[in-house]
Scaffold this motif. Sequence first.
Motif, short mmCIF file in Angstrom:
data_model
loop_
_atom_site.label_atom_id
_atom_site.label_comp_id
_atom_site.label_asym_id
_atom_site.label_seq_id
_atom_site.Cartn_x
_atom_site.Cartn_y
_atom_site.Cartn_z
N LEU A 39 70.36 38.95 -11.55
CA LEU A 39 69.54 39.59 -10.44
C LEU A 39 68.61 40.49 -10.91
O LEU A 39 67.28 40.29 -10.07
CB LEU A 39 70.60 40.34 -9.80
N LYS A 42 65.55 38.22 -11.77
CA LYS A 42 65.06 37.47 -10.56
C LYS A 42 63.98 38.62 -9.89
O LYS A 42 62.97 38.37 -9.66
CB LYS A 42 65.99 37.10 -9.52
N LYS A 43 64.69 39.85 -9.90
CA LYS A 43 63.75 40.84 -9.21
C LYS A 43 62.48 41.21 -10.06
O LYS A 43 61.14 41.14 -9.52
CB LYS A 43 64.60 42.31 -9.24
N VAL A 46 60.15 38.00 -9.18
CA VAL A 46 59.69 38.08 -7.96
C VAL A 46 58.30 39.21 -7.85
O VAL A 46 57.21 39.07 -7.44
CB VAL A 46 60.68 38.58 -6.79
N ASN A 76 71.50 36.78 -2.93
CA ASN A 76 70.69 38.22 -2.99
C ASN A 76 69.05 38.11 -2.67
O ASN A 76 68.41 38.81 -3.15
CB ASN A 76 70.55 38.47 -4.59
N GLU A 79 67.84 41.63 -1.32
CA GLU A 79 67.48 42.49 -2.69
C GLU A 79 66.14 42.21 -3.34
O GLU A 79 65.58 42.93 -3.93
CB GLU A 79 68.76 42.68 -3.70
N LEU A 80 65.88 40.73 -3.22
CA LEU A 80 64.72 40.25 -3.98
C LEU A 80 63.61 40.39 -3.20
O LEU A 80 62.44 40.77 -3.53
CB LEU A 80 65.00 38.94 -4.29
#
Length: 556
Positions: A39, A42-43, A46, A76, A79-80
């Motif tokens: 996660l 990914k954050k 992005v 998720n 959250e992203l």
Amino acid sequence: MDESTVNKLESCSENEFMESIEDFNKKNAQSFSFPEFSLSLKKRLVSLLFSRLNQWPEGRVTCLEAIRILGRDKSNLEELFTRDNLGTLVNLAGLIAEEEEIANHCTRVSDPKVIIEAQKCLCNLIYNSSFAQKTCCNNGCIDGILLRLRTYKDPDLPYEIKFFDMRMLFLMTALCAEIRPKVRNQLHGLTYLMEVLDLILKDNVSKNSAINAGRRTFNKGSRRGKSNQGSEICTAPCLHDEEVDTAVEVLKVLFNLTVNTEKYGLEEEEEAHYLRLVSILHDILLSDTKTPEKREILQSHTIDLLTNMPMSSYEELLTPVVKMDDDNPNIFEGMDMEAVFTLLQFLDKRLQKTHRTYREILSPILTTLSECARSQSTIRKFLRKKVLPPLKDVMHRPEEGTTLRNRLVKLMTAPDFDVKELVADFLFVLCKENVSRLIKYTGYGNAAGLLANRGLMLGGKGKGVYSSESEDSDTEEYLMFKDKINPVLGCYQEPPPNPLEGMTEEQKEYEAMQLVNMMDKMSRDGVIKPMCVGEDGKPQVMEHVLQLQEDILNKK
């Protein structure tokens, strides 16, 4: 892509960044999940992509492609992607209203490739994330789409932009029912969407007129190209695949906006909107397409929308004929029935499909035909002429054969309750909800389910209101064998030999008692339940066989 690659992206040059993202896009062109990404990774990715969107306009399309790919993974997403991220995508999709553009100092995007890729990103996120759905319903996205609808006449506006606008609007109206009244009433969505459909048809006709000058002609309500109404003649709409795709998305949005439409008692202005809409749907039904498969898809969504229409609007499926044409079998009682015949042809094609569930493929068309027949006597008579013509074949059961009547009657005993109920209702309406007439065409055995559900086991009529004029036209074949037709089977049956012939009275009494004993045992074991027809016309379980005797005495 691992953590070391993301670390490099945070400090590399623009060219190196673009090369890495392009490589990611190629490798994951068909990927829909990224379990190998944490996660936090990914954050960071992005965040990098959105920062580059604002810094390097030249690489926007590549960054948006990566965002679109990441948006396929449902995990998720909330959250992203933040509200600011979604707002950036809405801006890049060109959906910022002018007043918001001025207030927030936004720069309107003009590159079609950037707009289309941003639209694709939004489609993925809206489909996969409830957070994105709610955000886009309240951040001006819908207002921007309705605002851009007014520019669809611009020939330089790519069809892809129109298509993805409608795809986004469909997703939001499907997944967020609470915004439908706003789109329908406050933003006048029905009016604008109808204009889009009308524009697609008119533009196509104009192009065909220029290309196919002197070829076949088209007159509203007549695909045969004959000027039955004395109106302007033009080339027939023959929609290209991209025009069909856009029209289908518009039809899907209109379905969402009209799903709870009242069937009766509309206000005059609202009724006028639906009359115009059905008039446009009439023209769509008569349109050809470059690809046959696309025509069936277009007709399917048109029929889905017709199921939502109020009863009074179905009159727009008929076209008055000024000059009669004896060669056209679809002219009936002074009306061109081409659109209704197209619906019947669609039903015929769907009945031939057996690889999918009958409920999914038959329910919309059966509902539409039943509603049309119930609302318009001319449509009902025309459909009865095609589906239940004067009975000539009395030697075979109604469910045996390949005619439309045969195949529909066969479905009256299908295992799918919804389908057999819809088929039975359609045939019942064609018979003016007259029980004896329904039995004549289908047999009592096939019609028993409908009659039991509606309390008509003892005969009579349904609740529909129909004209009193008789439409019966018994054929010579039917009248010749009428007395020998078995009403349960619905066909001719030779009188069976008498099984009691040659028996003595003692043998007859013995066989009768054997039958009584077997029925009694089956009843006590719960295999069968003796029933009688109650006062409401529906079958009721008898507590004791003597109830049958009492019932007979009461009716004397």
